[in-house]
Design a protein around this motif. Structure first.
Motif, mmCIF file in Angstrom:
data_model
loop_
_atom_site.group_PDB
_atom_site.id
_atom_site.type_symbol
_atom_site.label_atom_id
_atom_site.label_comp_id
_atom_site.label_asym_id
_atom_site.label_seq_id
_atom_site.Cartn_x
_atom_site.Cartn_y
_atom_site.Cartn_z
ATOM 1 N N VAL A 6 0.827 -1.201 0.000
ATOM 2 C CA VAL A 6 0.000 0.000 0.000
ATOM 3 C C VAL A 6 0.868 1.260 0.000
ATOM 4 N N ARG A 7 0.583 2.132 -0.963
ATOM 5 C CA ARG A 7 1.311 3.399 -1.078
ATOM 6 C C ARG A 7 0.393 4.537 -0.649
ATOM 7 N N LEU A 20 5.447 13.435 11.264
ATOM 8 C CA LEU A 20 4.675 12.581 12.169
ATOM 9 C C LEU A 20 3.980 11.471 11.390
ATOM 10 N N LEU A 21 3.354 11.839 10.284
ATOM 11 C CA LEU A 21 2.644 10.851 9.477
ATOM 12 C C LEU A 21 3.617 9.874 8.814
ATOM 13 N N ARG A 22 4.712 10.389 8.311
ATOM 14 C CA ARG A 22 5.697 9.517 7.651
ATOM 15 C C ARG A 22 6.233 8.467 8.614
ATOM 16 N N VAL A 23 6.613 8.915 9.807
ATOM 17 C CA VAL A 23 7.174 7.982 10.791
ATOM 18 C C VAL A 23 6.107 6.982 11.248
ATOM 19 N N TYR A 30 3.563 0.868 5.658
ATOM 20 C CA TYR A 30 3.042 1.538 4.486
ATOM 21 C C TYR A 30 4.182 2.264 3.779
ATOM 22 N N ALA A 31 4.131 2.330 2.462
ATOM 23 C CA ALA A 31 5.090 3.111 1.692
ATOM 24 C C ALA A 31 4.551 4.526 1.577
ATOM 25 N N VAL A 32 5.313 5.512 2.035
ATOM 26 C CA VAL A 32 4.809 6.874 2.178
ATOM 27 C C VAL A 32 5.542 7.829 1.242
ATOM 28 N N SER A 33 4.782 8.655 0.528
ATOM 29 C CA SER A 33 5.342 9.771 -0.221
ATOM 30 C C SER A 33 4.691 11.054 0.277
#
Length: 229
Positions: A6-7, A20-23, A30-33
């Motif tokens: 899930v990206r 905060l959201l990335r960490v 989850y893969a975060v951009s």
């Protein structure tokens, strides 16, 4: 779909919120951009095709509402979860009516956001059509035979009470605005007070403690959510 596949695209102009959201989301695999404005967000959606977007309404170059409306006009069907200030009820309602799947108010807990993400992704993956029997906790709703049971005991609902429950069941876990429910239950748009009366009656029949509901939760100033327990 597993978390690793899930990206998630975070669209927010505040670096501390993005961090905060990335960490937090990365810790859930989850893969975060990230995008700090609407321009970058549009580029990333076109290039990376994320599975879900977490969208702040207050962007510097375009409002989150306008960006969401643009995406929906263009046919972007992936789930969008809104980040909004806790006092911005009107903004939340507008976003939901524009096609947002859910919202989380700032300040928010990471566990709450992750739960909202899982619900939104589950809805995306569900096959079309209704499940014949919906079950959560002691509540059972047979959508084919129109039979509602609590703790195995059949509960008699009026047609309007059943229609409200049916729509909530069809969107279990998602917040539905007052307007959405009114449009899907009444032939003509009517006063929201009628909806509140029927929801109160419905709670009397399916909740053990109607004043502290377990299933039909009130989203203050926004609408209602059927909680899966």
């Amino acid at each position: 779909m597993t978390n690793s596949a899930v990206r998630i695209l975070i669209v927010d102009d505040e670096p501390p919120i993005r961090k905060l959201l990335r960490v937090g989301l990365s810790s859930q695999d989850y893969a975060v951009s990230e995008a700090m404005n609407a321009k970058v967000a549009m580029q990333l959606v076109e290039q990376d095709q994320p599975d879900l977007i977490v969208l702040d309404l207050g962007l510097p170059d375009m409002s989150g509402h306008d960006l969401l409306a643009k995406w929906r006009r263009e046919g972007l069907a992936l789930p969008v979860i809104i980040l909004s200030s806790r006092t911005d009820e009107a903004g939340i309602v507008r976003a939901l009516e524009l096609g947002a799947d859910d919202y989380v108010s700032k300040p928010f807990g990471m566990n709450e956001l992750v739960a909202r993400i899982r619900v939104a992704l589950r809805h995306r993956l569900q096959s079309q059509g209704e499940k014949p029997v919906f079950q959560t906790g002691d509540l059972s709703v047979d959508l084919v035979r129109r039979i509602v049971k609590v703790e195995g005991r059949e509960v008699k609902l009026s047609p309007k009470e059943y229609d409200i429950l049916r729509v909530l069941v069809q969107h279990a876990g998602k917040v539905l605005t007052h307007r959405f429910l009114l449009e899907h239950v009444w032939d003509e748009l009517t006063d929201v007070q009628y909806l509140r009366v029927y929801v109160r009656q419905l709670r009397q029949k399916i909740e053990k403690t109607p004043d502290q509901p377990r299933y039909i939760l009130t989203e203050t100033g926004v609408g209602y959510r059927l909680q899966e327990v």
